[in-house]
Design an enzyme around this catalytic site. Structure first.
Site, PDB file in Angstrom:
ATOM      1  N   HIS A   1       0.832  -1.202   0.000  1.00  0.00           N
ATOM      2  CA  HIS A   1       0.000   0.000   0.000  1.00  0.00           C
ATOM      3  C   HIS A   1       0.875   1.264   0.000  1.00  0.00           C
ATOM      4  O   HIS A   1       0.522   2.257  -0.617  1.00  0.00           O
ATOM      5  CB  HIS A   1      -0.910   0.026   1.241  1.00  0.00           C
ATOM      6  CG  HIS A   1      -1.936  -1.073   1.232  1.00  0.00           C
ATOM      7  ND1 HIS A   1      -3.282  -0.833   1.120  1.00  0.00           N
ATOM      8  CD2 HIS A   1      -1.809  -2.424   1.305  1.00  0.00           C
ATOM      9  CE1 HIS A   1      -3.941  -1.980   1.133  1.00  0.00           C
ATOM     10  NE2 HIS A   1      -3.063  -2.964   1.256  1.00  0.00           N
TER      11      HIS A   1
ATOM     12  N   ASP B   1      -5.959   5.722   1.984  1.00  0.00           N
ATOM     13  CA  ASP B   1      -6.154   4.321   1.636  1.00  0.00           C
ATOM     14  C   ASP B   1      -7.558   3.881   2.055  1.00  0.00           C
ATOM     15  O   ASP B   1      -8.085   4.334   3.086  1.00  0.00           O
ATOM     16  CB  ASP B   1      -5.135   3.483   2.400  1.00  0.00           C
ATOM     17  CG  ASP B   1      -4.973   2.110   1.792  1.00  0.00           C
ATOM     18  OD1 ASP B   1      -3.902   1.839   1.238  1.00  0.00           O
ATOM     19  OD2 ASP B   1      -5.936   1.305   1.869  1.00  0.00           O
TER      20      ASP B   1
ATOM     21  N   ALA C   1      13.123  -9.887  -3.491  1.00  0.00           N
ATOM     22  CA  ALA C   1      13.615  -9.901  -4.874  1.00  0.00           C
ATOM     23  C   ALA C   1      13.420  -8.517  -5.505  1.00  0.00           C
ATOM     24  O   ALA C   1      12.434  -7.852  -5.214  1.00  0.00           O
ATOM     25  CB  ALA C   1      12.830 -10.930  -5.666  1.00  0.00           C
TER      26      ALA C   1
ATOM     27  N   SER D   1       1.638  -6.420  -8.213  1.00  0.00           N
ATOM     28  CA  SER D   1       2.414  -7.384  -9.003  1.00  0.00           C
ATOM     29  C   SER D   1       1.842  -7.501 -10.403  1.00  0.00           C
ATOM     30  O   SER D   1       2.570  -7.522 -11.402  1.00  0.00           O
ATOM     31  CB  SER D   1       2.405  -8.764  -8.331  1.00  0.00           C
ATOM     32  OG  SER D   1       3.126  -8.702  -7.127  1.00  0.00           O
TER      33      SER D   1
ATOM     34  N   GLU E   1       2.658  -4.473 -12.446  1.00  0.00           N
ATOM     35  CA  GLU E   1       4.091  -4.463 -12.792  1.00  0.00           C
ATOM     36  C   GLU E   1       4.362  -5.419 -13.948  1.00  0.00           C
ATOM     37  O   GLU E   1       5.148  -5.139 -14.845  1.00  0.00           O
ATOM     38  CB  GLU E   1       4.931  -4.845 -11.556  1.00  0.00           C
ATOM     39  CG  GLU E   1       5.015  -3.718 -10.525  1.00  0.00           C
ATOM     40  CD  GLU E   1       5.346  -4.149  -9.101  1.00  0.00           C
ATOM     41  OE1 GLU E   1       5.262  -3.295  -8.190  1.00  0.00           O
ATOM     42  OE2 GLU E   1       5.682  -5.340  -8.881  1.00  0.00           O
TER      43      GLU E   1
ATOM     44  N   ALA F   1      -8.031 -12.023  -0.503  1.00  0.00           N
ATOM     45  CA  ALA F   1      -8.251 -10.593  -0.828  1.00  0.00           C
ATOM     46  C   ALA F   1      -8.907 -10.478  -2.204  1.00  0.00           C
ATOM     47  O   ALA F   1      -9.843 -11.221  -2.507  1.00  0.00           O
ATOM     48  CB  ALA F   1      -6.940  -9.827  -0.726  1.00  0.00           C
TER      49      ALA F   1
ATOM     50  N   GLN G   1      -7.566 -11.209  -5.036  1.00  0.00           N
ATOM     51  CA  GLN G   1      -6.734 -11.929  -5.998  1.00  0.00           C
ATOM     52  C   GLN G   1      -7.514 -12.777  -7.004  1.00  0.00           C
ATOM     53  O   GLN G   1      -7.113 -12.903  -8.162  1.00  0.00           O
ATOM     54  CB  GLN G   1      -5.712 -12.790  -5.233  1.00  0.00           C
ATOM     55  CG  GLN G   1      -4.743 -11.930  -4.412  1.00  0.00           C
ATOM     56  CD  GLN G   1      -4.073 -12.666  -3.278  1.00  0.00           C
ATOM     57  OE1 GLN G   1      -4.110 -13.897  -3.228  1.00  0.00           O
ATOM     58  NE2 GLN G   1      -3.468 -11.943  -2.355  1.00  0.00           N
TER      59      GLN G   1
END
Ligand code: UDP
Length: 483
Positions: free
Chosen positions: A23, A119, A352, A374, A377, A392, A394
């Protein structure tokens, strides 16, 4: 820049991110984006979370204390979702974040910003800010597709019309004939969370409704049908201002570039330099999701069996500790595993450099938990996905990738759960990797992903859809600001 540029300079906005990496990063990018358009941007967060922001550029950071975590069951210094020691304590953490209300109100009364971007996980902010006559823009951590799908689910409750958890239903009214099963629907959507958590989500919905509008980290070309549906059918005031991570290409990110250069020394990037284009699968499940050792063994076996090269960022219990886990063999299939995969696979124990891995030309696919950051990106880097949602938003994000955009294949995860991880066998993992890395279907998905990456980049250029949307929002704020 247009004629209200002079007044932009006097526009001051607070940015108030939820206390978690996934976030804070996009909120900081958003603040930098506003700052690059001439707005004074201040990020408000706690000292520990502020220390996670090393390169704020032109953005001001103002800290407020997280008062009295001692009054809660949380351990001392627990200021970030990542430091919550177990999933059972997450409701307590959500509740504790309401203690930020008083220090935030103090900061609002002292600085009197023109607006606050908060948020959506702080449902009390809209009312707090209203006391000072300050409008709130809610930063929605997800995309338009999810925003619309969740709204349709709560309006029409299609999950009540099927007789078993495994029967598929179509989400009514939502464009695209999107099919789901009850097992994939979040407990908060079906309203069968425990009462405290449910109260939190309901408050969040109310606060969204009372806010000035919603900011979405997405771009029109990615989910145009859902942008339109959101505005015209659901009647929401929503601005698409993303992908905000591309603000790096706008702002003077000198310090960020320096850090990227030092990151560039990461051994995995050197390793990628020696690989063929689009030949490596990058595997990472975000900053919050971890799997039991038995599942990690299945992943290791599946990746090896696929015969494809991979970089795997492993979130073991020692994720923050880059040293080897003493009992690591327990999560690798056998002692010789790493020797056997030498030259073919690389395991990263710890954090990473995800964006750089995705942007490397050798990366050909991303096995992801479908966290919104992700996913974006990956889209920005033109990399198709192997989807493995857990909880969530996803599962909705997965539908967008696989059913709408058609730039990904699923491993077959079907069970929404915050606490338990459904087991995916190595054969299914191998199959999904092969499907994404071999043959015409894979090529087609890769091509589509690359086209979307170009569109993402265009959206964030002068005159592009997202920058124009941001400018029109700034214009709105200026014309409605009374001081
Ligand atoms: N991330 C990273 N390295 C890692 C794990 C995660 O850089 O080893 C970053 C990733 O690039 C993304 C964020 O952490 O920006 C994860 O956010 P996302 O919304 O995908 O998932 P969450 O962690 O919130 O579940």
């Amino acid at each position: 820049m247009n004629s209200d540029n002079g007044r932009r300079l006097s526009l001051h906005i607070f940015f108030f991110p939820f206390l978690a990496h996934g976030h804070i990063t996009p909120m900081l990018h958003l603040a930098r984006l506003f700052s690059s358009r001439g707005v004074k941007a201040t990020v408000i967060t706690t000292p520990l979370n502020a220390s996670l922001i090393p390169h704020a550029g032109d953005v001001h950071i103002q800290t407020i204390d997280f008062p009295c975590p001692q009054k809660t069951v949380l351990p001392q210094g627990c200021e970030n979702l990542h430091s919550v020691p177990s999933q059972d304590l997450i409701p307590a953490f959500l509740k504790a974040t309401a203690m930020l209300r008083e220090p935030l109100e103090q900061a609002l009364s002292q600085c009197a910003p023109h607006c606050i971007v908060a948020d959506m996980m702080f449902p009390w902010v809209t009312r707090s800010a209203a006391e000072f006559g300050i409008p709130v823009l809610v930063f929605n951590g997800s995309g338009f597709f999810t925003l619309c799908a969740v709204e349709c689910m709560s309006l029409y409750r299609p999950y009540e019309d099927v007789s078993t958890d495994w029967d598929a239903f179509v989400i009514p009214s939502l464009p695209g004939e999107i099919k789901m099963t009850r097992t994939e629907v979040g407990h908060y959507v079906m309203r069968n969370e425990e009462p405290e958590t449910m109260k939190f989500f309901e408050a969040s919905e109310e606060s969204n409704a009372e806010s000035y509008g919603v900011l979405v980290n997405s771009f029109h070309e990615l989910e145009h049908d859902y942008v339109e549906y959101c505005r015209k059918v659901l009647g929401k005031k929503a601005w698409h201002v993303g992908p905000v991570s591309l603000c790096r290409r706008h702002t003077d990110g000198k310090r960020e570039r320096e850090s990227e250069e030092s990151n560039a020394k990461h051994e995995c990037l050197k390793w990628l330099d020696t690989r063929e284009p689009s030949s490596v699968v990058y595997v990472c499940f975000g900053s919050l999701t971890s799997f039991p050792k038995s599942q990690l063994r299945e992943i290791a076996k599946g990746l090896e069996a696929s015969g494809h090269q991979f970089i795997w960022a492993v979130a073991t219990s020692t994720k923050s500790n880059n040293n080897r886990d003493e009992d690591e063999e327990e999560w690798l299939p056998d002692e010789g595993y790493e020797k056997r995969i030498e030259g073919k696979g690389l395991i990263i124990r710890g954090w990473a450099p995800q964006v750089q891995i995705l942007e490397h030309k050798a990366t050909g696919a991303f096995m992801t938990h479908c966290g919104w950051n992700s996913m974006l990106e990956s889209v920005c880097a033109g990399v198709p996905m192997i989807t493995w949602p857990n909880y969530a938003d996803q599962f909705y994000n997965e539908k967008l990738v696989t059913s709408v955009l058609k730039i990904g294949v699923g491993v077959g995860a079907k069970n929404w759960s915050r606490l338990e991880r459904e087991r995916i066998e190595w054969e299914a993992i191998e199959k999904a990797v092969r499907r994404m890395m071999e043959g015409e279907e894979a090529e087609e998905m890769r091509k589509k992903a690359k086209e979307l990456a170009c569109k993402a980049s265009q959206a964030m250029q002068e005159g592009g859809s997202s920058l124009s949307s941001l400018d029109s929002l700034i214009h709105h704020l200026i014309s409605s600001s009374h001081h």
